[in-house]
Design an enzyme around this catalytic site. Structure first.
Site, PDB file in Angstrom:
ATOM      1  N   GLU A  87      14.177 -15.797   0.108  1.00  0.00           N
ATOM      2  CA  GLU A  87      14.570 -16.911   0.986  1.00  0.00           C
ATOM      3  C   GLU A  87      13.500 -17.988   1.042  1.00  0.00           C
ATOM      4  OE1 GLU A  87      15.135 -15.851   5.073  1.00  0.00           O
ATOM      5  OE2 GLU A  87      16.480 -14.220   4.470  1.00  0.00           O
ATOM      6  N   ASP A 132       0.833  -1.195   0.000  1.00  0.00           N
ATOM      7  CA  ASP A 132       0.000   0.000   0.000  1.00  0.00           C
ATOM      8  C   ASP A 132       0.875   1.257   0.000  1.00  0.00           C
ATOM      9  OD1 ASP A 132      -2.784   1.050   0.402  1.00  0.00           O
ATOM     10  OD2 ASP A 132      -1.870   1.927   2.183  1.00  0.00           O
TER      11      ASP A 132
END
Ligand code: GLC
Length: 570
Positions: free
Chosen positions: A278, A229
């Site tokens: 990751e 956002d």
């Protein structure tokens, strides 16, 4: 009634047998991502407000619609001053939407159906009820907690004037003065949006650490990505300089602002990307970044930053062939050097639905207050969607647009909840119109949105929505819902659709645009007639889909009606 071709059943997709979203690596490069606005999608407990359990129960509908992923607007703990974009606890589900187990269950169910799940992350500001902000208020000027926000002394003899001239996006000054613990009028804090949404100070390491931890929290729960956002707002220009102009809202999207699109934001995203990488399974970030140009937008999707950014320049383009062609070119040119997929979007929870925008005279404004010519708007909206889904890259669909819903332009002021409606000269005060709960079935409100045990839905649904419900439209080959289902199925099956970074423009009559897309296994042609009279062209291939009446063929030529988009396979 309009007509279009319906493919009999969902055809074999590339990589058949695997779930929708897991066909290929780089799934997000061509994904169709469906935005769920949790307040208004489905209400399981009958309190008139949508919830996570409601969304969970309706996931099969989204799988059958043929989308690849679902993005949920915020459902976190929030006092709801801005419908959940004011978060008071980033790791908790607001009780009105359910609990953490519902979010985990939703991810699990979606994955079992082959859908990916993207959550909304709100890093620019929190709620004024967030623990940090409350503590900052209590601790007073100069305290450690105040440094995590933008607190400043006011100007003027007694500090009675805001620290600078910035205006809030929702209207009025972007600063609010606080009452200090000793009862005196004190410092001011910055809020680019409502006063209940204090901006974080992203120069502060604790803010950065906290958001890295929040990312991991949801990634550990299994979420496939985040919509960021106000991704362009986190970093403010050094010294918070005055802008020197009033009516700043008019400049938004066109001009460089000291609070938007500062180069420093990119460092933040470069620090986030390794965290996402990751985790297994290609998780993604999509930026809500309103920037002056698509070139500026492209900066957010450089290979070590975010994966996608919404293409608001496309959203704001009127239904006019030349303008659409230009924005498509500009977008593809801007994305090519950074290697990111283009994205396309026509509606979301902040703008007037495209069925209503296109019902009105051509405009770049994203907020329209008049219903306009409904039938024309729907016809154009269908054509615009079929065009959007033919373009290379990823597309976003906002809940209810697959039903052809218009904005509700005549909501009584008393029911409106958009904070900008209640603030002076807000530009977006009419966002409630696109947030009305969607109709699923039945002849009376709430049309299957929920069981209604405690009263009506949080925003009232118009009587006319009985005929727009999922139930009514299902199986009707002329319905907008079946058009979306067909378009998405064809898109998934046709080798030349989906990912890619170019289109080959073809000659087209005035008022229309035409392009070809080619792939080793087959080519595809799309023609969109945005004009108000039919156009004629040589038959390009085998008809796949039309957004309107079936085009009439005679003597090797085909006539495409006004405001219609047609697909062919070569
Ligand atoms: C974004 C959201 C919008 C919200 C604003 C402040 O633009 O999409 O709904 O009001 O940010 O968080």
């Amino acid at each position: 009634m309009t007509q279009h071709l319906v493919v009999p059943a969902r055809p074999a997709a590339r990589g058949e047998g695997e779930p929708n979203a897991q066909r290929r690596t780089g799934w997000w490069r061509e994904a169709v991502i469906y935005q769920v606005y949790p307040r208004s999608f489905a209400d399981a407990n009958g309190d008139g407000m949508g919830d996570l359990a409601g969304i969970r129960a309706r996931l099969p509908y989204l799988r059958d619609l043929g989308v690849d992923a679902v993005w949920l607007s915020p459902f976190y703990a929030s006092p709801q001053a801005d419908a959940g974009y004011d978060v008071s606890d980033y790791r908790r589900v607001d009780p009105m939407f359910g609990e953490l187990a519902d979010a985990a269950g939703l991810i699990e169910d979606a994955h079992a159906l082959g859908l990916r799940v993207v959550f909304d992350l709100v890093p620019n500001h929190c709620s004024d009820q967030h623990e940090w902000f409350q503590q900052a208020l209590r601790e007073g000027p100069g305290s450690a907690l105040r440094k995590r926000f933008h607190f400043r002394a006011g100007q003027g003899e007694n500090g009675e004037l805001p620290p600078n001239d910035w205006e809030s996006i929702f209207g009025g000054p972007a600063w609010t003065r606080v009452t200090e613990p000793d009862g005196t009028a004190g410092e001011w804090y910055l809020h680019l949006f409502a006063p209940e949404q204090p901006d974080f100070n992203w120069e502060h390491p604790a803010v950065a650490d906290e958001f890295r931890s929040i990312l991991r929290f949801w990634l550990d729960l299994g979420v496939d990505g985040f919509r960021i956002d106000v991704a362009h707002g986190l970093v403010k220009a050094e010294g918070l300089p005055d802008l020197g102009v009033h009516d700043q809202l008019k400049l938004l999207g066109n001009d460089t602002m000291p609070f938007f699109d500062q180069d420093g934001v990119h460092e933040i995203y470069r620090s986030w990307r390794p965290i996402l990488d990751e985790y297994p399974g290609e998780r993604i970030f999509v930026a809500e970044a309103w920037t002056p140009t698509v070139d500026r937008t492209a900066n957010y999707v450089r290979s070590d930053e975010l994966h996608q950014a919404f293409n608001f320049q496309y959203l704001a383009t009127p239904w006019v062939a030349e303008k659409l062609r230009d924005v498509v070119d500009l977008t593809l040119e801007a994305m090519r050097p950074v290697g990111a997929p283009a994205t396309w979007v026509l509606s979301n929870h902040d703008v007037t639905r495209h069925a209503t925008r296109f019902a009105n005279p051509p405009t770049e404004a994203t907020q329209i207050r008049t219903a306009g010519d409904r039938a024309l708007g729907l016809r154009r909206a269908r054509a615009a969607t079929v065009l959007m889904l033919a373009l290379p890259g990823s597309a976003y669909v906002y809940q209810g647009e697959e039903l052809g819903l218009p904005d509700v332009t005549d909501l009584p002021d008393a029911v409106r909840q958009d904070p900008s409606f209640h603030r002076a000269s807000g530009q977006d005060g009419f966002r409630d119109g696109c947030r009305v709960p969607i109709p699923w079935s039945g002849g009376e409100a709430p049309y299957g949105f929920g069981p209604v045990t405690d009263g009506p839905s949080w925003l009232p649904q118009p009587d006319s929505w009985a005929e727009l419900s999922v139930e009514v439209q299902t199986g009707d080959p002329t319905s907008t819902l079946e058009l979306y289902r067909s378009a998405l199925a064809i898109r998934a099956a046709h080798p030349a659709l989906g990912a890619g970074d170019g289109v080959e423009w073809l000659d087209a009559p005035a008022g229309a645009l035409a392009f070809r897309r080619t792939h080793a296994d087959g080519a595809f042609v799309c023609v969109a007639n945005t004009g108000s009279s039919p156009v004629r062209l040589p038959v390009p291939g085998r008809l796949l889909l039309t957004s309107g009446e079936e085009p009439v063929e005679s003597g090797g030529e085909i006539v495409i009606p006004a405001d219609t988009t047609v697909w062919w396979s070569l």
